[in-house]
Design a protein around this motif. Structure first.
Motif, PDB file in Angstrom:
ATOM      1  N   VAL A 224      18.269   9.408   7.754  1.00 38.12           N
ATOM      2  CA  VAL A 224      18.482  10.780   8.243  1.00 38.12           C
ATOM      3  C   VAL A 224      19.970  11.058   8.378  1.00 38.12           C
ATOM      4  O   VAL A 224      20.458  12.115   7.966  1.00 38.12           O
ATOM      5  N   ALA A 225      20.723  10.084   8.907  1.00 33.05           N
ATOM      6  CA  ALA A 225      22.164  10.266   9.089  1.00 33.05           C
ATOM      7  C   ALA A 225      22.861  10.491   7.750  1.00 33.05           C
ATOM      8  O   ALA A 225      23.857  11.200   7.663  1.00 33.05           O
ATOM      9  N   SER A 226      22.299   9.898   6.694  1.00 32.02           N
ATOM     10  CA  SER A 226      22.934  10.072   5.381  1.00 32.02           C
ATOM     11  C   SER A 226      22.472  11.358   4.709  1.00 32.02           C
ATOM     12  O   SER A 226      22.794  11.618   3.561  1.00 32.02           O
ATOM     13  N   GLY A 227      21.675  12.144   5.438  1.00 31.51           N
ATOM     14  CA  GLY A 227      21.288  13.452   4.922  1.00 31.51           C
ATOM     15  C   GLY A 227      19.969  13.462   4.171  1.00 31.51           C
ATOM     16  O   GLY A 227      19.595  14.472   3.585  1.00 31.51           O
ATOM     17  N   ALA A 228      19.244  12.354   4.167  1.00 30.74           N
ATOM     18  CA  ALA A 228      17.978  12.321   3.433  1.00 30.74           C
ATOM     19  C   ALA A 228      16.922  13.129   4.189  1.00 30.74           C
ATOM     20  O   ALA A 228      16.891  13.124   5.417  1.00 30.74           O
ATOM     21  N   GLY A 229      16.085  13.819   3.458  1.00 32.28           N
ATOM     22  CA  GLY A 229      15.019  14.619   4.078  1.00 32.28           C
ATOM     23  C   GLY A 229      13.773  13.802   4.307  1.00 32.28           C
ATOM     24  O   GLY A 229      12.818  13.865   3.546  1.00 32.28           O
ATOM     25  N   VAL A 230      13.810  13.005   5.393  1.00 34.70           N
ATOM     26  CA  VAL A 230      12.641  12.165   5.690  1.00 34.70           C
ATOM     27  C   VAL A 230      11.517  13.053   6.219  1.00 34.70           C
ATOM     28  O   VAL A 230      11.706  13.773   7.192  1.00 34.70           O
ATOM     29  N   TYR A 231      10.369  13.040   5.571  1.00 32.95           N
ATOM     30  CA  TYR A 231       9.273  13.878   6.068  1.00 32.95           C
ATOM     31  C   TYR A 231       8.020  13.070   6.384  1.00 32.95           C
ATOM     32  O   TYR A 231       7.010  13.615   6.807  1.00 32.95           O
ATOM     33  N   GLY A 232       8.081  11.764   6.221  1.00 33.26           N
ATOM     34  CA  GLY A 232       6.896  10.969   6.568  1.00 33.26           C
ATOM     35  C   GLY A 232       7.253   9.503   6.747  1.00 33.26           C
ATOM     36  O   GLY A 232       8.046   8.951   5.983  1.00 33.26           O
ATOM     37  N   VAL A 233       6.730   8.904   7.808  1.00 30.32           N
ATOM     38  CA  VAL A 233       6.880   7.456   8.011  1.00 30.32           C
ATOM     39  C   VAL A 233       5.523   6.917   8.449  1.00 30.32           C
ATOM     40  O   VAL A 233       4.930   7.440   9.385  1.00 30.32           O
ATOM     41  N   ARG A 234       5.013   5.939   7.743  1.00 25.96           N
ATOM     42  CA  ARG A 234       3.709   5.396   8.122  1.00 25.96           C
ATOM     43  C   ARG A 234       3.610   3.927   7.738  1.00 25.96           C
ATOM     44  O   ARG A 234       4.442   3.412   6.990  1.00 25.96           O
ATOM     45  N   ARG A 235       2.599   3.278   8.306  1.00 27.44           N
ATOM     46  CA  ARG A 235       2.305   1.897   7.915  1.00 27.44           C
ATOM     47  C   ARG A 235       1.097   1.919   6.994  1.00 27.44           C
ATOM     48  O   ARG A 235       0.120   2.606   7.260  1.00 27.44           O
ATOM     49  N   ASP A 236       1.210   1.169   5.912  1.00 27.01           N
ATOM     50  CA  ASP A 236       0.124   1.098   4.953  1.00 27.01           C
ATOM     51  C   ASP A 236      -0.953   0.190   5.509  1.00 27.01           C
ATOM     52  O   ASP A 236      -0.682  -0.931   5.895  1.00 27.01           O
ATOM     53  N   GLU A 237      -2.163   0.670   5.561  1.00 28.45           N
ATOM     54  CA  GLU A 237      -3.261  -0.172   6.021  1.00 28.45           C
ATOM     55  C   GLU A 237      -3.435  -1.352   5.072  1.00 28.45           C
ATOM     56  O   GLU A 237      -3.413  -1.191   3.865  1.00 28.45           O
ATOM     57  N   GLN A 238      -3.614  -2.530   5.628  1.00 27.81           N
ATOM     58  CA  GLN A 238      -3.872  -3.696   4.798  1.00 27.81           C
ATOM     59  C   GLN A 238      -5.296  -4.157   5.010  1.00 27.81           C
ATOM     60  O   GLN A 238      -5.776  -4.187   6.135  1.00 27.81           O
ATOM     61  N   SER A 239      -5.938  -4.520   3.938  1.00 26.97           N
ATOM     62  CA  SER A 239      -7.267  -5.111   4.091  1.00 26.97           C
ATOM     63  C   SER A 239      -7.080  -6.604   4.330  1.00 26.97           C
ATOM     64  O   SER A 239      -6.012  -7.157   4.067  1.00 26.97           O
ATOM     65  N   LEU A 240      -8.134  -7.242   4.794  1.00 26.54           N
ATOM     66  CA  LEU A 240      -8.065  -8.685   5.004  1.00 26.54           C
ATOM     67  C   LEU A 240      -7.766  -9.385   3.668  1.00 26.54           C
ATOM     68  O   LEU A 240      -7.107 -10.413   3.617  1.00 26.54           O
ATOM     69  N   ASP A 241      -8.261  -8.762   2.592  1.00 28.42           N
ATOM     70  CA  ASP A 241      -7.989  -9.284   1.246  1.00 28.42           C
ATOM     71  C   ASP A 241      -6.490  -9.318   0.946  1.00 28.42           C
ATOM     72  O   ASP A 241      -5.979 -10.296   0.404  1.00 28.42           O
ATOM     73  N   ASP A 242      -5.793  -8.217   1.302  1.00 33.45           N
ATOM     74  CA  ASP A 242      -4.341  -8.176   1.077  1.00 33.45           C
ATOM     75  C   ASP A 242      -3.658  -9.273   1.871  1.00 33.45           C
ATOM     76  O   ASP A 242      -2.750  -9.941   1.380  1.00 33.45           O
ATOM     77  N   VAL A 243      -4.106  -9.430   3.125  1.00 33.05           N
ATOM     78  CA  VAL A 243      -3.511 -10.448   3.996  1.00 33.05           C
ATOM     79  C   VAL A 243      -3.671 -11.821   3.352  1.00 33.05           C
ATOM     80  O   VAL A 243      -2.725 -12.603   3.247  1.00 33.05           O
ATOM     81  N   PHE A 244      -4.876 -12.083   2.894  1.00 31.75           N
ATOM     82  CA  PHE A 244      -5.178 -13.370   2.262  1.00 31.75           C
ATOM     83  C   PHE A 244      -4.286 -13.587   1.032  1.00 31.75           C
ATOM     84  O   PHE A 244      -3.679 -14.640   0.860  1.00 31.75           O
ATOM     85  N   MET A 245      -4.182 -12.543   0.201  1.00 33.70           N
ATOM     86  CA  MET A 245      -3.377 -12.658  -1.016  1.00 33.70           C
ATOM     87  C   MET A 245      -1.910 -12.893  -0.670  1.00 33.70           C
ATOM     88  O   MET A 245      -1.248 -13.736  -1.270  1.00 33.70           O
ATOM     89  N   ASN A 246      -1.406 -12.155   0.323  1.00 30.94           N
ATOM     90  CA  ASN A 246      -0.003 -12.336   0.722  1.00 30.94           C
ATOM     91  C   ASN A 246       0.230 -13.754   1.231  1.00 30.94           C
ATOM     92  O   ASN A 246       1.193 -14.423   0.854  1.00 30.94           O
ATOM     93  N   LEU A 247      -0.668 -14.195   2.107  1.00 34.84           N
ATOM     94  CA  LEU A 247      -0.479 -15.491   2.752  1.00 34.84           C
ATOM     95  C   LEU A 247      -0.584 -16.649   1.782  1.00 34.84           C
ATOM     96  O   LEU A 247       0.061 -17.670   1.932  1.00 34.84           O
ATOM     97  N   THR A 248      -1.445 -16.486   0.770  1.00 38.38           N
ATOM     98  CA  THR A 248      -1.656 -17.600  -0.152  1.00 38.38           C
ATOM     99  C   THR A 248      -0.908 -17.361  -1.462  1.00 38.38           C
ATOM    100  O   THR A 248      -1.279 -17.878  -2.487  1.00 38.38           O
ATOM    101  N   SER A 249       0.141 -16.574  -1.419  1.00 41.16           N
ATOM    102  CA  SER A 249       0.978 -16.273  -2.584  1.00 41.16           C
ATOM    103  C   SER A 249       0.131 -15.789  -3.762  1.00 41.16           C
ATOM    104  O   SER A 249       0.148 -16.374  -4.842  1.00 41.16           O
ATOM    105  N   GLY A 250      -0.639 -14.750  -3.503  1.00 46.96           N
ATOM    106  CA  GLY A 250      -1.416 -14.149  -4.571  1.00 46.96           C
ATOM    107  C   GLY A 250      -2.576 -15.005  -5.023  1.00 46.96           C
ATOM    108  O   GLY A 250      -3.042 -14.903  -6.149  1.00 46.96           O
ATOM    109  N   GLY A 251      -3.054 -15.869  -4.117  1.00 44.57           N
ATOM    110  CA  GLY A 251      -4.216 -16.694  -4.461  1.00 44.57           C
ATOM    111  C   GLY A 251      -3.927 -17.605  -5.632  1.00 44.57           C
ATOM    112  O   GLY A 251      -4.807 -17.903  -6.426  1.00 44.57           O
ATOM    113  N   ARG A 252      -2.668 -18.012  -5.731  1.00 38.05           N
ATOM    114  CA  ARG A 252      -2.223 -18.845  -6.859  1.00 38.05           C
ATOM    115  C   ARG A 252      -3.169 -20.038  -7.095  1.00 38.05           C
ATOM    116  O   ARG A 252      -3.575 -20.716  -6.165  1.00 38.05           O
ATOM    117  N   LEU A 253      -3.511 -20.251  -8.321  1.00 38.44           N
ATOM    118  CA  LEU A 253      -4.435 -21.350  -8.619  1.00 38.44           C
ATOM    119  C   LEU A 253      -3.668 -22.654  -8.806  1.00 38.44           C
ATOM    120  O   LEU A 253      -2.529 -22.672  -9.139  1.00 38.44           O
TER     121      LEU A 253
END
Ligand SMILES: Nc1ncnc2c1ncn2[C@@H]1O[C@H](COP(=O)(O)OP(=O)(O)O)[C@@H](O)[C@H]1O
Ligand SMILES: [Mg+2]
Length: 297
Positions: free
Chosen positions: A268-297
């Motif tokens: 905002v200080a740099s003049g950007a027009g921020v009009y939305g800030v949110r957290r992306d919902e994660q499914s348990l699947d996303d959590v699992f994939m993140n934690l296990t590095s994409g379910g690497r085999l």
């Protein structure tokens, strides 16, 4: 009470650490989903719990007692298991296979009848096992594991290779068992297969237990991405239409709320027009994939 606990459990093969300082805690009466990509050490951990192999270091405690050469036989009478491919002789019928298990374990007729009824195989018992579907073979394997009415059931990937109907059948069976007081530990490399059945999850990655807790705790432990919507164009003379047309979205992974506020402030200080800030919902699947590095085999 925890029906299984491990204390800094380690298994090494040559110089490879396959199970790395694992502290499991499996509460009595739950379905414990033991998740991890192929090769992460699930089967090895389960074999350690069943005393089929010896730990390099660390301890296994079952029913509140340490597993060792003195207690092993007695503790194992309370555990039923199905490790790797389903057991059973193909050229014998289901009934004949159950008879062998009965003799071996010293189970009563009633116990065998109940075990078979629980997996709903009573009408298929006179067929040869080689003519069973994979789902029926898995159910027979579970009936064998149930033959002495164990307090703890350890099932290694029982849904592997099953079609959706077969998977659903196993899920329902595990829930039914837990409702009847059997603690079930079940492994899978696919979160979706046991996610809704398990009320406690343990996630293994490269031999390490990277998370353990209820579904809700695991979801809470993940930090969803922050998504920031910004109007386009730094040019103060651009029209509203241009700004809307060129709008963009910034995605920032794993930042906490303070850091998010700081980033938005800077924008905002740099003049950007921020009009939305949110957290992306994660499914348990996303959590699992993140934690296990994409379910690497
Ligand atoms: N007897 C063994 N000797 C050497 N390495 C083994 C042995 N058993 C398992 N491993 C290795 O340990 C790792 C974990 O195997 P495993 O426990 O079967 O994983 P998962 O069941 O999660 O797929 C794999 O890399 C596997 O090759
Ligand atoms: Mg395995």
């Amino acid at each position: 009470m925890d029906i299984v606990r491990t204390h800094s459990l380690v298994k090494r093969y040559d110089n490879r650490t396959v199970v790395d300082d694992v502290n499991l805690a499996i509460p009595e009466g739950c379905v414990y989903g033991f998740l991890g990509p192929n090769g992460s050490g699930k089967s090895t951990t389960m074999k350690l719990l069943l005393s089929l192999i010896r730990p390099t270091s660390g301890e296994v405690e079952v029913f509140g007692r340490p597993m060792n050469s003195d207690t092993r036989r007695e503790l194992l009478t309370g555990i039923g298991s199905l490790i790797e491919s389903p057991p059973g002789y193909g050229h014998l019928t289901g009934a004949e296979n159950m008879k062998i298990v009965q003799r071996y374990l010293g189970s009563t007729d009633d116990q065998i009848t109940r075990a078979v009824a629980t997996v709903r195989l009573q009408d298929q018992l006179n067929k040869k096992v080689k003519n069973y579907s994979l789902g029926m073979k898995q159910r027979l394997g579970i009936a064998m594991a149930l033959a002495r009415e164990p307090r703890l059931l350890v099932l290694d990937e029982p849904t592997n290779g099953l079609d959706p109907a077969g998977i659903e059948e196993i899920r329902a069976l595990l829930k039914h068992l837990a409702e009847h007081g059997v603690t079930v530990m079940v492994s899978s490399h696919l979160l979706g297969e046991i996610d809704k059945t398990a009320n406690v999850l343990g996630i293994l990655s490269e031999g390490r237990l990277i998370l353990q807790g209820s579904r809700d705790q695991l979801l809470a432990a993940s930090t969803p991405d922050v998504v920031i919507d910004i109007l386009g164009s730094d040019n103060p003379n651009s029209t509203a239409e241009q700004q809307l047309r060129d709008r963009e979205t910034l995605r920032i992974p794993s930042v906490d709320d303070l850091h998010t506020a700081h980033v938005v402030g800077e924008l905002v200080a740099s003049g950007a027009g921020v009009y939305g800030v949110r957290r992306d919902e994660q499914s348990l699947d996303d959590v699992f994939m993140n934690l296990t590095s994409g379910g690497r085999l």
